[in-house]
Design a protein around this motif. Structure first.
Motif, PDB file in Angstrom:
ATOM      1  N   GLY A  91       1.038  -1.177  -0.035  1.00 47.30           N
ATOM      2  CA  GLY A  91       0.011   0.155  -0.132  1.00 47.30           C
ATOM      3  C   GLY A  91       0.856   1.310   0.028  1.00 47.30           C
ATOM      4  N   ALA A  92       2.088   1.277   0.276  1.00 44.33           N
ATOM      5  CA  ALA A  92       3.119   2.391   0.433  1.00 44.33           C
ATOM      6  C   ALA A  92       3.936   2.553  -0.787  1.00 44.33           C
ATOM      7  CB  ALA A  92       3.946   2.125   1.521  1.00 44.33           C
ATOM      8  N   THR A  93       3.440   1.771  -1.923  1.00 47.30           N
ATOM      9  CA  THR A  93       4.254   1.870  -3.380  1.00 47.30           C
ATOM     10  C   THR A  93       3.210   2.125  -4.315  1.00 47.30           C
ATOM     11  OG1 THR A  93       5.877   0.328  -2.477  1.00 47.30           O
ATOM     12  CG2 THR A  93       5.615   0.699  -4.770  1.00 47.30           C
ATOM     13  N   ALA A  94       3.251   3.157  -4.733  1.00 49.45           N
ATOM     14  CA  ALA A  94       2.358   3.724  -6.084  1.00 49.45           C
ATOM     15  C   ALA A  94       2.221   2.556  -7.008  1.00 49.45           C
ATOM     16  CB  ALA A  94       2.582   5.085  -6.779  1.00 49.45           C
ATOM     17  N   GLY A  95       0.953   2.072  -7.171  1.00 55.76           N
ATOM     18  CA  GLY A  95       0.877   1.266  -8.657  1.00 55.76           C
ATOM     19  C   GLY A  95       1.152  -0.164  -8.081  1.00 55.76           C
ATOM     20  N   LEU A  96       1.615  -0.536  -7.092  1.00 52.49           N
ATOM     21  CA  LEU A  96       1.897  -1.915  -6.687  1.00 52.49           C
ATOM     22  C   LEU A  96       0.851  -2.315  -6.030  1.00 52.49           C
ATOM     23  CD1 LEU A  96       4.506  -3.654  -6.439  1.00 52.49           C
ATOM     24  CD2 LEU A  96       4.620  -3.312  -4.110  1.00 52.49           C
ATOM     25  N   VAL A  97       0.546  -3.770  -6.442  1.00 52.44           N
ATOM     26  CA  VAL A  97      -0.400  -4.548  -5.713  1.00 52.44           C
ATOM     27  C   VAL A  97       0.276  -5.936  -5.369  1.00 52.44           C
ATOM     28  CG1 VAL A  97      -2.620  -3.831  -6.632  1.00 52.44           C
ATOM     29  CG2 VAL A  97      -1.441  -5.331  -8.039  1.00 52.44           C
ATOM     30  N   ALA A  98      -0.210  -6.490  -4.005  1.00 52.49           N
ATOM     31  CA  ALA A  98       0.504  -7.678  -3.705  1.00 52.49           C
ATOM     32  C   ALA A  98      -0.592  -8.591  -2.931  1.00 52.49           C
ATOM     33  CB  ALA A  98       1.707  -7.421  -2.747  1.00 52.49           C
ATOM     34  N   THR A  99      -0.622  -9.764  -3.259  1.00 55.95           N
ATOM     35  CA  THR A  99      -1.804 -10.615  -2.679  1.00 55.95           C
ATOM     36  C   THR A  99      -1.300 -11.804  -2.194  1.00 55.95           C
ATOM     37  OG1 THR A  99      -3.475  -9.442  -4.445  1.00 55.95           O
ATOM     38  CG2 THR A  99      -4.173 -11.601  -3.217  1.00 55.95           C
ATOM     39  N   ALA A 156       2.270 -20.050   2.009  1.00 53.96           N
ATOM     40  CA  ALA A 156       1.359 -19.230   1.423  1.00 53.96           C
ATOM     41  C   ALA A 156       1.876 -18.957  -0.003  1.00 53.96           C
ATOM     42  CB  ALA A 156       1.573 -17.796   2.236  1.00 53.96           C
ATOM     43  N   THR A 157       0.868 -18.468  -0.895  1.00 57.01           N
ATOM     44  CA  THR A 157       1.397 -17.776  -2.144  1.00 57.01           C
ATOM     45  C   THR A 157       1.282 -16.387  -2.244  1.00 57.01           C
ATOM     46  OG1 THR A 157      -1.036 -17.791  -2.617  1.00 57.01           O
ATOM     47  CG2 THR A 157       0.097 -19.704  -3.378  1.00 57.01           C
ATOM     48  N   LEU A 158       2.134 -15.839  -3.062  1.00 56.46           N
ATOM     49  CA  LEU A 158       2.438 -14.259  -3.110  1.00 56.46           C
ATOM     50  C   LEU A 158       2.260 -13.816  -4.486  1.00 56.46           C
ATOM     51  CD1 LEU A 158       2.993 -11.720  -1.724  1.00 56.46           C
ATOM     52  CD2 LEU A 158       5.528 -12.129  -1.996  1.00 56.46           C
ATOM     53  N   ASP A 159       1.340 -13.011  -4.821  1.00 58.75           N
ATOM     54  CA  ASP A 159       1.141 -12.599  -6.217  1.00 58.75           C
ATOM     55  C   ASP A 159       1.636 -10.885  -6.152  1.00 58.75           C
ATOM     56  OD1 ASP A 159      -0.365 -11.034  -8.143  1.00 58.75           O
ATOM     57  OD2 ASP A 159      -0.790 -13.046  -8.814  1.00 58.75           O
ATOM     58  N   VAL A 160       2.532 -10.611  -6.885  1.00 59.86           N
ATOM     59  CA  VAL A 160       2.806  -9.245  -6.873  1.00 59.86           C
ATOM     60  C   VAL A 160       3.017  -8.594  -8.187  1.00 59.86           C
ATOM     61  CG1 VAL A 160       4.721  -7.680  -6.262  1.00 59.86           C
ATOM     62  CG2 VAL A 160       4.516  -9.809  -4.948  1.00 59.86           C
ATOM     63  N   ARG A 161       2.220  -7.357  -8.457  1.00 60.27           N
ATOM     64  CA  ARG A 161       2.292  -6.922  -9.976  1.00 60.27           C
ATOM     65  C   ARG A 161       2.635  -5.392  -9.821  1.00 60.27           C
ATOM     66  NH1 ARG A 161      -2.794 -10.241 -12.677  1.00 60.27           N
ATOM     67  NH2 ARG A 161      -2.802 -11.959 -11.180  1.00 60.27           N
ATOM     68  N   HIS A 162       3.425  -5.107 -11.047  1.00 58.38           N
ATOM     69  CA  HIS A 162       3.514  -3.622 -11.308  1.00 58.38           C
ATOM     70  C   HIS A 162       3.785  -3.189 -12.660  1.00 58.38           C
ATOM     71  CE1 HIS A 162       5.175   0.410 -10.616  1.00 58.38           C
ATOM     72  NE2 HIS A 162       4.524   0.386  -9.731  1.00 58.38           N
ATOM     73  N   ALA A 163       3.576  -2.156 -13.122  1.00 59.88           N
ATOM     74  CA  ALA A 163       3.934  -1.675 -14.505  1.00 59.88           C
ATOM     75  C   ALA A 163       5.454  -1.856 -14.778  1.00 59.88           C
ATOM     76  CB  ALA A 163       3.332  -0.634 -14.876  1.00 59.88           C
ATOM     77  N   ASP A 164       6.231  -1.566 -13.619  1.00 59.95           N
ATOM     78  CA  ASP A 164       7.597  -1.311 -13.755  1.00 59.95           C
ATOM     79  C   ASP A 164       8.312  -2.608 -13.188  1.00 59.95           C
ATOM     80  OD1 ASP A 164      10.436  -0.837 -13.188  1.00 59.95           O
ATOM     81  OD2 ASP A 164      10.000   1.412 -12.992  1.00 59.95           O
ATOM     82  N   ASP A 165       9.033  -3.553 -13.941  1.00 58.78           N
ATOM     83  CA  ASP A 165       9.358  -4.522 -13.573  1.00 58.78           C
ATOM     84  C   ASP A 165      10.716  -4.441 -12.534  1.00 58.78           C
ATOM     85  OD1 ASP A 165       8.212  -6.217 -15.183  1.00 58.78           O
ATOM     86  OD2 ASP A 165       9.617  -6.061 -17.249  1.00 58.78           O
ATOM     87  N   ALA A 166      11.358  -3.368 -12.415  1.00 61.41           N
ATOM     88  CA  ALA A 166      12.388  -3.193 -11.414  1.00 61.41           C
ATOM     89  C   ALA A 166      11.588  -2.806 -10.164  1.00 61.41           C
ATOM     90  CB  ALA A 166      13.074  -2.039 -11.926  1.00 61.41           C
ATOM     91  N   VAL A 167      10.540  -1.937 -10.229  1.00 61.69           N
ATOM     92  CA  VAL A 167       9.595  -1.718  -8.918  1.00 61.69           C
ATOM     93  C   VAL A 167       9.102  -3.187  -8.317  1.00 61.69           C
ATOM     94  CG1 VAL A 167       7.549  -0.718  -7.944  1.00 61.69           C
ATOM     95  CG2 VAL A 167       9.146   0.454  -9.654  1.00 61.69           C
TER      96      VAL A 167
END
Ligand SMILES: [Zn+2]
Length: 395
Positions: free
Chosen positions: A238-246, A266-277
């Motif tokens: 929530g503290a990183t713009a555009g980042l979603v993690a589930t 646990a499973t972790l799903d992380v998405r962002h438009a910028d691969d480095a972020v």
């Protein structure tokens, strides 16, 4: 026209494996009926229709001159279980409606409306079978081949699903399937990229023990550690713009009321438009897991399941869409798609672009999924402007 588009989508939602719901997986029997109904409308619009060996439907509207390059318009025809009436199929029906709006006028390029056979990955757990065959990727799998054969097609000639080398590109219309456009009060959004995705499995290993006799201070509770970590992931994302993690799945061992959990996976799903972020975020989440585990006297391990880079949509196609949106006097909004779409796969082979229509209530993959007539009208207007842009580009 927009009401006709919506009525067609709603009527095609009746082609289903499960009465009372819309469930239409890869090449299941009701797909025959979808093909038949689309074919009738498409032939009426002067298009010639074929089903390729991957089960994709292709309807060609000829150019002014024979041999002209094709522009592909469309989306997918399969659905998730208990789906709505618009995910995927709207893009195909909109492509057809644009051809109907041309009313026999021939362009410098041909239009091929494509309805991909498979995008959701429901039937075999493998998504994008249709669009991967379309770009010439190997989709051979014994189950897929059997399904193709059972549908009356020949898996041996699947190479015929490959798009022509001279294709101009692919424009996909799709509902947003999220709340952003509605929140902004906008009918349409242009996807400039499709977010990259990381998927991992993270396992906390503690010590299984008696729930009644082990004092709180002497426990190594794997589930308590996982719970703390999940909240940390939520807070950090929530503290990183555009980042979603589930964290979408959690398995607890041994999973008994009177036993302190010894392991939590646990499973972790992380998405962002910028691969480095995205990659930095994944490292941060794993560091948090290690710190928490250490603090609690546990161990933690992780296993990467997927690392899919972000996919940029074609810059020239995005620019043409932008001109089409502003030329139609609609507000312009560029966005990242958090979900994967056929355009992401097709982009590996030809210029691709993706236009989103607002999703009322942000609802999708649900029977209540909807689309507003005025937004469909907007997509049709912008689509026509886009065709004009292509026409002008070809001089
Ligand atoms: Zn879809």
């Amino acid at each position: 026209m927009e009401h006709k588009v919506i009525a067609r989508c709603r009527s095609l939602a009746g082609c289903t494996e499960e009465p009372g719901f819309t469930t239409r997986t890869f090449l299941s029997p009701p797909m025959h009926e979808v093909h038949q109904r689309l074919r009738a409308w498409m032939e009426q619009a002067g298009m010639s229709v074929r089903i390729d060996s991957a089960g994709n439907l292709l309807a060609a509207y000829p150019a002014a001159q024979p041999g002209a390059a094709p522009l592909f318009l469309g989306s997918h025809l399969d659905t998730v279980p208990h789906a709505g009436a618009f995910d995927g199929i709207l893009g195909v029906v909109l492509g057809l409606a644009l051809v109907e709006k041309l009313a026999g006028r021939r362009l410098k390029f041909s239009i091929e409306v494509v309805g991909f056979s498979e995008e959701e990955g429901v039937r075999f757990g493998v998504p994008f079978i249709g669009s991967r065959a379309f770009i010439g990727e190997e989709v051979a799998d014994a189950r897929v081949s059997d399904a193709i054969r059972a549908f009356g097609l020949d898996p041996a000639s699947i190479a015929d699903a490959q798009a022509a080398d001279n294709a101009l590109g692919y424009l996909e219309f799709h509902i947003e399937q999220g709340p952003i456009l509605e929140r902004l009060g906008l009918p349409l959004g242009i996807a400039e990229s499709i977010a990259g995705q990381s998927r991992l499995a993270v396992t906390f290993q503690g010590r299984q023990n008696h729930a009644g006799t082990t004092p709180m201070s002497l426990r190594r509770d794997a589930l308590a550690a996982a719970a703390q970590w999940i909240c940390a992931v939520e807070r950090e994302a929530g503290a990183t713009a555009g980042l979603v993690a589930t964290v979408g799945r959690l398995e607890v061992e041994p999973g008994a009321t009177n036993v302190i959990p010894g392991a939590a996976r646990a499973t972790l799903d992380v998405r962002h438009a910028d691969d480095a972020v995205r990659r930095v975020a994944v490292e941060r989440f794993l560091r948090s897991a290690r710190q928490l585990a250490q603090w609690r006297g546990l161990s933690v391990s992780s296993e990467p399941l997927l690392d899919q880079p972000a996919v940029a949509m074609d810059a020239a196609f995005v620019a043409a869409l932008e001109q089409a949106v502003t030329g139609s006097h609609y507000p312009l909004h560029r966005m990242t798609s958090g979900a994967g779409h056929d355009a992401m796969v097709v982009a590996r082979r030809m210029p691709a672009a993706l236009l989103f229509l607002r999703s009322p209530g942000g609802i999708s993959h649900h029977p209540d999924e909807n689309v507003l007539p005025e937004d469909v009208a907007a997509a049709l207007t912008v689509g026509m402007h886009f065709l004009e842009q292509m026409e002008a580009r070809l001089g």
